[in-house]
Design an enzyme around this catalytic site. Structure first.
Site, PDB file in Angstrom:
ATOM      1  N   HIS A  31      22.648 -17.003  53.617  1.00 55.17           N
ATOM      2  CA  HIS A  31      21.332 -16.870  52.970  1.00 55.17           C
ATOM      3  C   HIS A  31      20.267 -17.015  54.053  1.00 55.17           C
ATOM      4  O   HIS A  31      20.382 -17.872  54.935  1.00 55.17           O
ATOM      5  CB  HIS A  31      21.168 -17.952  51.887  1.00 55.17           C
ATOM      6  CG  HIS A  31      19.888 -17.819  51.121  1.00 55.17           C
ATOM      7  ND1 HIS A  31      18.744 -18.495  51.469  1.00 55.17           N
ATOM      8  CD2 HIS A  31      19.568 -17.061  50.040  1.00 55.17           C
ATOM      9  CE1 HIS A  31      17.774 -18.168  50.609  1.00 55.17           C
ATOM     10  NE2 HIS A  31      18.251 -17.312  49.740  1.00 55.17           N
ATOM     11  N   THR A  62      18.561  -7.716  35.856  1.00 55.54           N
ATOM     12  CA  THR A  62      17.872  -8.667  36.735  1.00 55.54           C
ATOM     13  C   THR A  62      16.687  -9.320  36.018  1.00 55.54           C
ATOM     14  O   THR A  62      16.261  -8.900  34.940  1.00 55.54           O
ATOM     15  CB  THR A  62      17.362  -7.985  38.025  1.00 55.54           C
ATOM     16  OG1 THR A  62      16.375  -7.023  37.657  1.00 55.54           O
ATOM     17  CG2 THR A  62      18.486  -7.316  38.789  1.00 55.54           C
ATOM     18  N   TYR A  63      16.187 -10.361  36.682  1.00 61.70           N
ATOM     19  CA  TYR A  63      15.069 -11.148  36.165  1.00 61.70           C
ATOM     20  C   TYR A  63      13.976 -11.020  37.202  1.00 61.70           C
ATOM     21  O   TYR A  63      14.160 -11.429  38.357  1.00 61.70           O
ATOM     22  CB  TYR A  63      15.568 -12.596  36.055  1.00 61.70           C
ATOM     23  CG  TYR A  63      14.720 -13.538  35.263  1.00 61.70           C
ATOM     24  CD1 TYR A  63      14.786 -13.566  33.876  1.00 61.70           C
ATOM     25  CD2 TYR A  63      13.876 -14.444  35.903  1.00 61.70           C
ATOM     26  CE1 TYR A  63      14.034 -14.472  33.150  1.00 61.70           C
ATOM     27  CE2 TYR A  63      13.125 -15.353  35.182  1.00 61.70           C
ATOM     28  CZ  TYR A  63      13.210 -15.353  33.801  1.00 61.70           C
ATOM     29  OH  TYR A  63      12.469 -16.251  33.087  1.00 61.70           O
ATOM     30  N   GLU A  80      24.336  -2.872  37.830  1.00 56.75           N
ATOM     31  CA  GLU A  80      23.110  -3.654  37.657  1.00 56.75           C
ATOM     32  C   GLU A  80      21.938  -2.731  37.325  1.00 56.75           C
ATOM     33  O   GLU A  80      21.786  -1.674  37.926  1.00 56.75           O
ATOM     34  CB  GLU A  80      22.802  -4.418  38.946  1.00 56.75           C
ATOM     35  CG  GLU A  80      21.506  -5.223  38.859  1.00 56.75           C
ATOM     36  CD  GLU A  80      21.156  -5.905  40.176  1.00 56.75           C
ATOM     37  OE1 GLU A  80      21.757  -6.941  40.463  1.00 56.75           O
ATOM     38  OE2 GLU A  80      20.290  -5.377  40.892  1.00 56.75           O
ATOM     39  N   GLN A 108      15.544   3.859  52.569  1.00 49.09           N
ATOM     40  CA  GLN A 108      16.079   2.690  51.862  1.00 49.09           C
ATOM     41  C   GLN A 108      16.621   1.650  52.852  1.00 49.09           C
ATOM     42  O   GLN A 108      16.556   0.461  52.595  1.00 49.09           O
ATOM     43  CB  GLN A 108      17.240   3.179  51.000  1.00 49.09           C
ATOM     44  CG  GLN A 108      17.257   2.684  49.571  1.00 49.09           C
ATOM     45  CD  GLN A 108      18.484   3.262  48.863  1.00 49.09           C
ATOM     46  OE1 GLN A 108      18.874   4.401  49.107  1.00 49.09           O
ATOM     47  NE2 GLN A 108      19.098   2.478  48.019  1.00 49.09           N
ATOM     48  N   ARG A 114      18.316 -19.252  41.902  1.00 52.57           N
ATOM     49  CA  ARG A 114      17.067 -19.960  42.175  1.00 52.57           C
ATOM     50  C   ARG A 114      15.897 -18.987  42.124  1.00 52.57           C
ATOM     51  O   ARG A 114      14.824 -19.304  41.652  1.00 52.57           O
ATOM     52  CB  ARG A 114      17.108 -20.612  43.567  1.00 52.57           C
ATOM     53  CG  ARG A 114      15.855 -21.458  43.812  1.00 52.57           C
ATOM     54  CD  ARG A 114      15.612 -21.729  45.261  1.00 52.57           C
ATOM     55  NE  ARG A 114      15.299 -20.492  45.976  1.00 52.57           N
ATOM     56  CZ  ARG A 114      15.152 -20.419  47.280  1.00 52.57           C
ATOM     57  NH1 ARG A 114      15.322 -21.504  48.019  1.00 52.57           N
ATOM     58  NH2 ARG A 114      14.863 -19.272  47.869  1.00 52.57           N
TER      59      ARG A 114
END
Ligand code: FAD
Length: 290
Positions: free
Chosen positions: A147, A48-49, A17, A210, A106
């Site tokens: 989630h 990614t967005y 990614e 991290q 979403r």
């Protein structure tokens, strides 16, 4: 090429990614990162967005660059920050650029930002449905530890079924650091009739700060072994990096040995970390697929 087709020809896939730059000045360096990762011949690369649609154009453009390097691309797309109309125009832009795979999400609702969630796009399953109708190979997100907005893991799995019913082709997990979390989740989703291929999301922890960021982001359980590594090597960056890569490698080898369909590495745009992990597991993945 569609990821569903690659899944038909291989037992275990490897993907990376990248995230697109928020500032245009960093566009070329992100393309360079993507090119270095593509040189490792992953089965695909995902892009990614940005939260709230902040990187829309760059997500499409970086995905197109990845395709030009000969690697299949998976562009992320979120409901947050979009309307049915803007989804339509992004989808047509993606098609024009030859993108065949989309991860339908979403999106996180940005705190304190005026990004409304369109009534017609409240959950990822609606986006999955739209994208399947448009002929894309579509992935969805899933959460081995549940989630954060769900009451419990069972409710989240019930909700996951909406995405499955909408026709999702595969799932990619949120990062996790204890493989047993994934194994028990896979058992649970399979017992609910969910049998689509699952990619395990692996986040190499290469600096100790991290960890707290990742826990905040994903609520992931951090096993004592990883905590000790971070504790012991927090003041020795090189040692921490090496130990983090070894930890991620260990996770990946165990997952492959247990038959996972795909390993998806959250590279954090650090090709050197991905390259080292790749060197550690390349022969193992090749052996599985030969
Ligand atoms: P949904 O599937 O809609 O689920 C959100 C919540 O609603 C869950 O609690 C679920 O149980 C519940 N739910 C789902 N469907 C229904 C339904 N029909 N009715 C009622 N409840 C329902 N964010 C970005 O902004 N950009 C990215 O590029 C990005 N990439 C990601 C990649 C991966 C692999 C993962 C795991 C996450 C990514 N995220 C990204 C973060 C993601 O957008 C957030 O975790 C977000 O909060 C949930 O997205 P989702 O697609 O899982 O949502």
């Amino acid at each position: 090429m569609k990821i569903s087709e690659i899944l038909e020809s291989k037992k275990t896939l490897l993907s990376f990614e990248v995230f697109p730059p928020k500032q245009q000045a960093n566009f070329e360096s992100t393309v360079k990162t993507a090119k270095e990762l593509c040189a490792l011949s992953p089965d695909f690369m995902s892009v990614t967005y940005g939260a709230g649609g902040t990187t829309r154009e760059n997500t499409v453009e970086i995905s197109a660059q990845i395709l030009s390097f000969g690697t299949p691309a998976l562009a992320h797309l979120t409901c947050v920050g979009n309307s049915l109309d803007s989804i339509k125009s992004t989808v047509s832009e993606m098609k024009k650029n030859g993108i065949e795979n989309i991860l339908a999400l979403r999106g996180d609702i940005p705190q304190g930002l005026p990004v409304p969630l369109d009534k017609d796009l409240e959950h990822a399953d609606i986006l999955v449905k739209i994208l399947k109708q448009e002929g894309f190979c579509v992935g969805g997100a899933c959460y081995p530890e549940g989630h954060p907005e769900s009451q419990n893991r069972q409710d989240d799995i019930e909700n996951l079924k909406y995405k499955i019913d909408a026709g999702v082709d595969f799932l990619t997990t949120q990062m996790f650091f204890d493989n047993n979390m994934l194994y028990s989740y896979l058992y649970q989703i399979q017992s609910k009739g969910i049998h689509v291929p699952v990619f395990a999301g692996i986040m190499p922890i290469t600096n100790s700060s991290q960890v707290s960021r990742m826990v905040k982001l994903s609520s992931a359980y951090i096993p004592a072994k990883l905590l000790s590594i971070c504790d012991r090597f927090s003041e020795s960056p090189e040692a921490m990096r090496q130990a983090g890569i070894a930890y991620a490698t260990d996770q990946i080898i165990d997952l492959i040995s247990n038959g996972i369909r795909g390993i998806h590495i959250y590279t954090m745009n650090k090709p050197s970390v991905a390259q080292e992990i790749y060197r550690n597991v390349n022969s193992i993945i090749s052996a599985i697929n030969s």
